[in-house]
Scaffold this motif. Structure first.
Motif, PDB file in Angstrom:
ATOM      1  N   THR A  16       0.852  -1.186   0.000  1.00 51.50           N
ATOM      2  CA  THR A  16       0.000   0.000   0.000  1.00 51.50           C
ATOM      3  C   THR A  16       0.888   1.235   0.000  1.00 51.50           C
ATOM      4  O   THR A  16       1.738   1.402   0.874  1.00 51.50           O
ATOM      5  N   ILE A  17       0.693   2.070  -1.004  1.00 49.53           N
ATOM      6  CA  ILE A  17       1.392   3.349  -1.108  1.00 49.53           C
ATOM      7  C   ILE A  17       0.371   4.450  -0.855  1.00 49.53           C
ATOM      8  O   ILE A  17      -0.652   4.530  -1.547  1.00 49.53           O
ATOM      9  N   ASP A  47       8.459  -7.942  -4.551  1.00 51.87           N
ATOM     10  CA  ASP A  47       7.647  -9.004  -5.139  1.00 51.87           C
ATOM     11  C   ASP A  47       6.173  -8.798  -4.800  1.00 51.87           C
ATOM     12  O   ASP A  47       5.483  -9.701  -4.328  1.00 51.87           O
ATOM     13  N   THR A  48       5.697  -7.595  -5.068  1.00 52.56           N
ATOM     14  CA  THR A  48       4.312  -7.237  -4.777  1.00 52.56           C
ATOM     15  C   THR A  48       3.358  -7.998  -5.688  1.00 52.56           C
ATOM     16  O   THR A  48       3.517  -8.012  -6.903  1.00 52.56           O
ATOM     17  N   ARG A  49       2.342  -8.600  -5.092  1.00 55.95           N
ATOM     18  CA  ARG A  49       1.323  -9.334  -5.862  1.00 55.95           C
ATOM     19  C   ARG A  49       0.094  -8.476  -6.136  1.00 55.95           C
ATOM     20  O   ARG A  49      -0.680  -8.766  -7.049  1.00 55.95           O
ATOM     21  N   ALA A  50      -0.137  -7.452  -5.319  1.00 59.03           N
ATOM     22  CA  ALA A  50      -1.214  -6.484  -5.535  1.00 59.03           C
ATOM     23  C   ALA A  50      -0.763  -5.167  -4.905  1.00 59.03           C
ATOM     24  O   ALA A  50      -0.233  -5.154  -3.793  1.00 59.03           O
ATOM     25  N   LEU A  51      -0.977  -4.075  -5.625  1.00 57.27           N
ATOM     26  CA  LEU A  51      -0.545  -2.755  -5.170  1.00 57.27           C
ATOM     27  C   LEU A  51      -1.769  -1.875  -4.969  1.00 57.27           C
ATOM     28  O   LEU A  51      -2.616  -1.762  -5.864  1.00 57.27           O
ATOM     29  N   VAL A  52      -1.878  -1.268  -3.794  1.00 56.62           N
ATOM     30  CA  VAL A  52      -2.965  -0.349  -3.474  1.00 56.62           C
ATOM     31  C   VAL A  52      -2.387   1.059  -3.382  1.00 56.62           C
ATOM     32  O   VAL A  52      -1.372   1.280  -2.730  1.00 56.62           O
ATOM     33  N   VAL A  53      -3.059   2.006  -4.033  1.00 58.57           N
ATOM     34  CA  VAL A  53      -2.666   3.415  -3.970  1.00 58.57           C
ATOM     35  C   VAL A  53      -3.827   4.196  -3.375  1.00 58.57           C
ATOM     36  O   VAL A  53      -4.977   4.049  -3.817  1.00 58.57           O
ATOM     37  N   THR A  54      -3.541   5.027  -2.370  1.00 54.48           N
ATOM     38  CA  THR A  54      -4.602   5.795  -1.734  1.00 54.48           C
ATOM     39  C   THR A  54      -4.040   7.095  -1.192  1.00 54.48           C
ATOM     40  O   THR A  54      -2.860   7.409  -1.397  1.00 54.48           O
TER      41      THR A  54
END
Length: 257
Positions: A16-17, A47-54
């Motif tokens: 999460t960024i 090795d991120t499998r899903a990236l969340v930006v908020t």
């Protein structure tokens, strides 16, 4: 990972960024864009499998670019600023795992463009989105004129950009600008669940799917279909392909690497 305007969290394959300038409604200035770029690098290395930006706080996802910083730019300086913004948006669009924009508030101008660069957009019921640049005497400069058209269609994109219309979460959902609208206090939990589901999927296949879909915006149909054939066949022989098909034949849940 010591950034003043961006926070970073990584756990169990999910990164999460968070744009962290709540006092400026998370507006994107040069240091914040550069920090985002570095955070994306770090996410790839983890090795991120899903990236969340908020965005930080309860008011804004990202309220736009930093207008105070932009006001007195020369043409040459504006070009450099546009390149920096485009570089970050392109990094998100081409990130090797799915990217979810958790739109928790205002997403105007560059903030809307940040959401558009993601693969999936989930909005809080409080979210308001718009390409509002026209009222500043400019146009979207970080991909909005291109990605918005591809997402919602030519006529609607023209209306949103020409009038600088701000749309609430329900209208954004109706327009196809976001995929889900959830209660504000449930946004984090909803997005976390989606990210966990994605993190359990086969990473190579997800990356191939994302790249093939992205190519549909750059290629004509014939070339796109050829690209898909190559991507599809290239997955055969991978551990995840063998596990997925073996699990199907054996009537069990797959355990992907």
């Amino acid at each position: 990972m010591d950034w003043d305007t961006v926070s970073f969290d990584h756990d169990a394959g999910i990164t999460t960024i968070t744009v962290d300038r709540p006092d400026r409604l998370n507006a994107l200035n040069r240091p914040t864009l550069r920090a985002l770029d570095e955070a994306i690098d770090e996410a790839a290395e983890r090795d991120t499998r899903a990236l969340v930006v908020t965005g930080a706080g309860d008011d804004a996802f990202v309220a736009g670019a930093d207008i105070e910083q932009m006001r007195d730019l020369s043409v040459e300086e504006a070009q450099a600023y546009a390149r920096l913004g485009h570089d970050v948006m392109n990094r998100i669009e081409t990130f090797p795992a799915p990217v979810i924009a958790a739109v928790n508030g205002y997403a105007f101008g560059g903030g809307c463009e940040l959401a558009l660069a993601a693969d999936l957009r989930i909005a809080s019921e409080r979210a308001v989105l718009g390409q509002t640049e026209i009222d500043l005497g400019i146009i979207p400069g970080w991909g909005g004129t291109q990605r918005l058209v591809r997402l919602v269609g030519d006529e609607l994109a023209r209306r949103l950009i020409f009038f600088g219309e701000r749309v609430d979460a329900q209208d954004a959902d109706q327009y196809g600008l976001v995929g889900d609208v959830v209660a504000h206090d449930q946004l984090d939990e909803f997005v976390q669940g989606m990210a966990e589901d994605l993190a359990e999927k086969p990473a190579f296949a997800l990356q191939a799917a994302k790249e093939a879909i992205n190519q549909s915006h750059r290629m004509d149909l014939e070339d796109g279909l050829q690209y898909e054939q190559r991507a599809w066949s290239g997955l055969f022989g991978t551990a995840d392909q063998r596990e997925g098909m073996t699990a199907f034949v054996e009537d069990r849940d797959p355990e992907f690497e």
